[in-house]
Scaffold this motif. Sequence first.
Motif, PDB file in Angstrom:
ATOM      1  N   THR A  89      41.858  35.241  29.812  1.00 55.50           N
ATOM      2  CA  THR A  89      41.361  35.811  31.064  1.00 55.50           C
ATOM      3  C   THR A  89      40.046  35.170  31.495  1.00 55.50           C
ATOM      4  O   THR A  89      39.889  34.740  32.649  1.00 55.50           O
ATOM      5  CB  THR A  89      41.174  37.333  30.911  1.00 55.50           C
ATOM      6  N   ILE A  90      39.092  35.081  30.574  1.00 57.31           N
ATOM      7  CA  ILE A  90      37.778  34.563  30.938  1.00 57.31           C
ATOM      8  C   ILE A  90      37.827  33.058  31.201  1.00 57.31           C
ATOM      9  O   ILE A  90      37.122  32.552  32.088  1.00 57.31           O
ATOM     10  CB  ILE A  90      36.746  34.928  29.850  1.00 57.31           C
ATOM     11  N   ASN A  91      38.667  32.330  30.480  1.00 55.19           N
ATOM     12  CA  ASN A  91      38.827  30.897  30.763  1.00 55.19           C
ATOM     13  C   ASN A  91      39.333  30.685  32.187  1.00 55.19           C
ATOM     14  O   ASN A  91      38.844  29.815  32.918  1.00 55.19           O
ATOM     15  CB  ASN A  91      39.795  30.256  29.768  1.00 55.19           C
ATOM     16  N   TYR A  92      40.302  31.488  32.595  1.00 48.59           N
ATOM     17  CA  TYR A  92      40.821  31.385  33.959  1.00 48.59           C
ATOM     18  C   TYR A  92      39.719  31.687  34.972  1.00 48.59           C
ATOM     19  O   TYR A  92      39.549  30.962  35.975  1.00 48.59           O
ATOM     20  CB  TYR A  92      41.988  32.359  34.151  1.00 48.59           C
ATOM     21  N   LEU A  93      38.973  32.774  34.743  1.00 45.87           N
ATOM     22  CA  LEU A  93      37.932  33.174  35.685  1.00 45.87           C
ATOM     23  C   LEU A  93      36.823  32.130  35.779  1.00 45.87           C
ATOM     24  O   LEU A  93      36.326  31.823  36.873  1.00 45.87           O
ATOM     25  CB  LEU A  93      37.352  34.531  35.265  1.00 45.87           C
ATOM     26  N   GLN A  94      36.435  31.566  34.639  1.00 48.09           N
ATOM     27  CA  GLN A  94      35.392  30.542  34.644  1.00 48.09           C
ATOM     28  C   GLN A  94      35.846  29.282  35.388  1.00 48.09           C
ATOM     29  O   GLN A  94      35.070  28.693  36.160  1.00 48.09           O
ATOM     30  CB  GLN A  94      34.993  30.191  33.208  1.00 48.09           C
ATOM     31  N   GLY A 168      47.742  41.136  27.101  1.00 48.66           N
ATOM     32  CA  GLY A 168      47.991  39.854  27.757  1.00 48.66           C
ATOM     33  C   GLY A 168      49.457  39.617  28.082  1.00 48.66           C
ATOM     34  O   GLY A 168      49.894  38.470  28.202  1.00 48.66           O
ATOM     35  N   ALA A 169      50.230  40.679  28.257  1.00 48.14           N
ATOM     36  CA  ALA A 169      51.671  40.531  28.524  1.00 48.14           C
ATOM     37  C   ALA A 169      51.936  39.841  29.857  1.00 48.14           C
ATOM     38  O   ALA A 169      52.943  39.158  30.025  1.00 48.14           O
ATOM     39  CB  ALA A 169      52.351  41.897  28.495  1.00 48.14           C
ATOM     40  N   THR A 170      51.042  40.049  30.833  1.00 48.21           N
ATOM     41  CA  THR A 170      51.159  39.385  32.130  1.00 48.21           C
ATOM     42  C   THR A 170      50.120  38.278  32.215  1.00 48.21           C
ATOM     43  O   THR A 170      48.944  38.491  31.891  1.00 48.21           O
ATOM     44  CB  THR A 170      50.932  40.387  33.276  1.00 48.21           C
ATOM     45  N   LYS A 171      50.518  37.106  32.624  1.00 52.84           N
ATOM     46  CA  LYS A 171      49.594  35.986  32.733  1.00 52.84           C
ATOM     47  C   LYS A 171      48.554  36.271  33.813  1.00 52.84           C
ATOM     48  O   LYS A 171      48.893  36.647  34.931  1.00 52.84           O
ATOM     49  CB  LYS A 171      50.348  34.694  33.068  1.00 52.84           C
ATOM     50  N   VAL A 172      47.283  36.067  33.478  1.00 50.33           N
ATOM     51  CA  VAL A 172      46.201  36.465  34.376  1.00 50.33           C
ATOM     52  C   VAL A 172      46.232  35.682  35.683  1.00 50.33           C
ATOM     53  O   VAL A 172      45.822  36.202  36.736  1.00 50.33           O
ATOM     54  CB  VAL A 172      44.842  36.313  33.663  1.00 50.33           C
ATOM     55  N   ASN A 173      46.746  34.452  35.668  1.00 46.42           N
ATOM     56  CA  ASN A 173      46.749  33.686  36.922  1.00 46.42           C
ATOM     57  C   ASN A 173      47.733  34.255  37.953  1.00 46.42           C
ATOM     58  O   ASN A 173      47.699  33.878  39.121  1.00 46.42           O
ATOM     59  CB  ASN A 173      47.022  32.197  36.671  1.00 46.42           C
ATOM     60  N   ASP A 174      48.570  35.200  37.526  1.00 43.21           N
ATOM     61  CA  ASP A 174      49.445  35.875  38.484  1.00 43.21           C
ATOM     62  C   ASP A 174      48.658  36.782  39.426  1.00 43.21           C
ATOM     63  O   ASP A 174      49.223  37.272  40.421  1.00 43.21           O
ATOM     64  CB  ASP A 174      50.509  36.701  37.751  1.00 43.21           C
TER      65      ASP A 174
END
Length: 328
Positions: A89-94, A168-174
Motif C-alpha cells: 500500500t505505502i509503496n503504491y502511495l509513495q 491485502g486481498a484487493t490490490k491497492v492500485n484498484d
Amino acid sequence: MELLWTIAELFFALILVLASSFLSAMFLEAYRRRNNNNRHIDAPAFFEDPKSLKQVPCPYLVDPAEKYISLIIPAFNEEHRLPAALDETINYLQNRAAKDKSFTYEVIIVDDGSADATKKVAFDFVRKYSVDNVRVILLGRNHGKGEAIRKGMLHARGEILLMLDADGATKVNDLEKLENKVRAEDTKDGTSGFRIADIPVAAFGSRAHLEEKALATRKWYRNFLMKGFHIVVLLAAGPGIRDTQCGFKMFTRAAARKLFTNIRLKRWCFDVELVFLCKQFGIPVQEISVNWSEIPGSKVNLLSIPNMLWELALMSVGYRTGMWKISY
C-alpha cells in the motif's frame, strides 16, 4: 396420551419464553443504540507519535480536508498479514506521490483490541514513514470491524476516504477504478466547480464477477453463509448492490460525514447498513469490479452466522420502529 400433551405444552411454553426473551433483548439493544452513534464526540481522540511519544490531536470529519486521500485499515490480530499489505500500500502511495505533487495521503491503522503484535507492527510503520503519513488508533478492546472503520473514518483528513482490509486481498492500485468513478459522478450534474470532498458520492469494490469461480474454490460453509446472507440482505436493505461485503469501499468526505456519524452496527453487517444509509441519503453508489484473492486467515466462520443475523435483525427493528433516527 395426557403425558404427551403435557410435554408438548411445556415445549411450546419454552419456545414462547425463548422467543419473548429474544425479542425483548433485541428491542432493548436497539433502544440502547438509538444515540450510540454520537458517543465518540464526548471523548477527544489522539494519535501517538512513537518517536517523540507526544500525543497528536485527531482531526475530525467535520474539519476541512488536509490530505487528498485517507486509507483506513481495520486490524484485529493481523501481525502476520498486515506487514505485506502495508508495504504494498505505502509503496503504491509513495510512487504516485512522487509523480504528482498534489497527491497527498495518509494511512490510518485502527487496532481493534488485538492480542498479538499488531500494535507493534503498526507503530513500526509510523516510525518508518512519520506520524503525518501513517497513524494508529488503538481501540483498547475488540469492538468489531465496523466500529474500527467508523473510528478511522471519523478522524481521517482526506478529501476521499478508502476502507480496505488488512489482508491485502484487493490490490491497492484498484483504488484508481473507484476514484475515477467518484470523480465522474461528481461532474455528472455540472458540479465540476466544487472540490471532490464536497459532493456526497460512494464507490464500492465488487467481487460479484468472481462469484462462479469462488463457488468452486471456496469452503462449503462460506458459500452457504454467503448465499443465505444475500437473501437476508435483500430483505433488510433492498436490491441494488450485488456484493455488499467487499472490504474495498471509497467515499467522498461529504458522503463519509453523513454515513459514519449515523452508522450503529459494529461488526460484520455494518456494510449492509452503509448500503441502507446511502439509499436514505440519496448518495449515488457505483459498484466496480476489483481484483481480489482469498488470503488464508479469514475471521469469517460458522460462528459468524448468529452475529450477522442478530445485527441485521437489530438494524431492521431500529430503523423500522423509528428508534434509530438519521441525522441529516
